[in-house]
Design an enzyme around this catalytic site. Structure first.
Site, PDB file in Angstrom:
ATOM      1  CE  LYS A   1      96.858  -0.206  11.476  1.00 26.35           C
ATOM      2  NZ  LYS A   1      95.403  -0.009  11.625  1.00 26.35           N
TER       3      LYS A   1
ATOM      4  CD  GLU B   1     102.921   2.211   6.119  1.00 25.24           C
ATOM      5  OE1 GLU B   1     104.160   2.120   6.308  1.00 25.24           O
ATOM      6  OE2 GLU B   1     102.109   1.413   6.624  1.00 25.24           O
TER       7      GLU B   1
ATOM      8  CB  SER C   1      90.706  -4.586  14.756  1.00 25.10           C
ATOM      9  OG  SER C   1      89.732  -3.783  14.115  1.00 25.10           O
TER      10      SER C   1
END
Ligand SMILES: *Cc1c(COP(=O)(O)O)cnc(C)c1O
Length: 393
Positions: free
Chosen positions: A89, A111, A377
């Protein structure tokens, strides 16, 4: 078949920008600005320097020998778990904050569900000295305490959202509401390949460093620049989009995606929106989503907070309906088993999200010389409590 985005922001029937009138100009400005910025030498230089020196890229492409033997292929793990803040991310948050600065924005909102995107964005904001407000469902604030504390330590304001089911969907609604009130100075950093055009394309491009590196690393390790299989888990779709970006048109490469089956497709506790969803509009985009016949969102469920979203981004909806990607629903128990397997066989504790694609391995039939690249991930530190609870299942 065309898998690329068109000028109106659609991948086939999915995507677009369904936004309130008041955001029209803001989104239009972003639409005009993002590509020239991303393609400028100045941005590339800044972004890649940060990815190298701050995130720690390139992330290794690791040949997992014991797992390769078990599954009868050459299995490479793309190690996004080794990035700063523990997942893919951060690639996206850093990219978007650079774009925000170039557009003259002075305030960041985001968010978050599990808190991973919130932490990545709060990190980027600390680095760039930008004020940061993160909207988070009140229930998630309770469930994800350590990430809330990380965000606070990084200087972000965390706003608990008490509407709806008090989870990610409600946090997103609240972030959009904030954006509507401050469209001129505020940049909304969305955490996945979701939201109105140009977000899905912008996020996919910022994450495409993953497949760019895979190409180089495979050339070095295998003497060819493409794998036979690419495998990734899908929540909103950003780590998968980054993994496949440079290979979408290359039909030699098979794409396998895992979404969260929860307790099973035929239970009412699932987040497998590609398989059980129907077409509708959520958060500015036409996607496949879990909804009742009269269009009420069905609350998703997965053991993994990062996959617990009632829809999937438009790129992936199109890959699914065109058959370009094979999509498997992986249930909670299968993901847990796969997480323990990777931990015990390779000494890598994966995030619960990543465990969903690892659990697809036993469902595959590989040829011995197939080159398989599977994206891990994120790392599993945040999920230790859950893992320990299920240790003896
Ligand atoms: C957020 C998250 C995901 C799911 O998001 P995508 O946008 O689908 O990638 C997957 N893995 C980890 C570790 C995450 O933090």
């Amino acid at each position: 078949m065309n898998y690329q985005i068109d000028e109106n922001g659609f991948y086939g029937n999915y995507g677009g920008a369904y936004i309130p009138e008041i955001l029209y100009k803001t989104v239009e400005n972003l639409k005009e600005a993002y590509l020239p910025i991303i393609e400028s030498e100045e941005f590339k230089q800044e972004f890649h320097t940060l990815l190298r020196d701050y995130v720690g890229r390139p992330s290794p492409l690791y040949l997992a020998k014991r797992m390769s033997e078990k599954y009868g292929c050459r299995l490479y793990l793309k190690r996004e778990d080794l990035n700063h803040t523990g997942a893919h991310k951060i690639n996206n948050s850093l990219g978007q904050i650079l774009i925000a600065k170039k557009m003259g924005k002075t305030r960041i909102i985001a968010e978050t569900g599990a808190g991973q995107h919130g932490v990545a964005t709060a990190t980027a904001c600390a680095l760039m000295n930008m004020p940061c407000t993160v909207y988070m469902g009140a229930l998630d604030v309770e469930r994800q305490r350590p990430n809330v504390e990380r965000m606070k330590m990084l200087g972000a304001t965390v706003v608990p959202v008490h509407s709806g089911n008090k989870t990610l969907k409600d946090a997103t609604n609240e972030a959009i509401r904030d954006w509507c009130c401050h469209p001129a100075d505020t940049f909304y950093i969305i955490g996945s390949t979701v939201g109105p055009h140009p977000y899905p394309d912008m996020v996919a491009r910022l994450q495409s460093v993953i497949s760019e590196e895979i190409r180089e690393q495979l050339t070095e390790k295998e003497g060819r620049d493409y794998p036979d299989y690419l495998m990734a888990c899908v929540g909103g779709g950003s780590n998968a989009a980054g993994t496949i970006f440079h290979y979408i048109e290359d039909e030699r490469v098979k794409i396998v995606l895992a979404e969260a089956g929860g307790l099973g497709l035929d239970s009412d506790k699932t987040a497998a929106s590609l398989e059980i969803g129907t077409d509708g509009i959520l958060h500015g985009s036409r996607i496949k989503l879990m909804q009742t016949e009269d269009g009420q969102i069905i609350e998703p469920y997965s053991i993994s907070a990062g996959l617990d979203y009632p829809g999937t981004g438009p790129l992936h909806c199109n890959l699914y309906v065109t058959g370009r990607a094979q999509v498997l629903a992986v249930n909670d128990d299968e993901a847990l088993t796969a997480a323990f397997e990777l931990t015990r066989m390779e000494g890598i504790i994966p995030a619960l999200e990543s465990a969903h694609i690892l659990a697809a391995l036993p469902k595959m039939q590989f040829q011995p010389d197939d080159v398989v690249v599977l994206t891990v991930s994120g790392r599993g530190d945040k999920d230790l409590e859950t893992y320990l609870k299920h240790m003896n299942d």
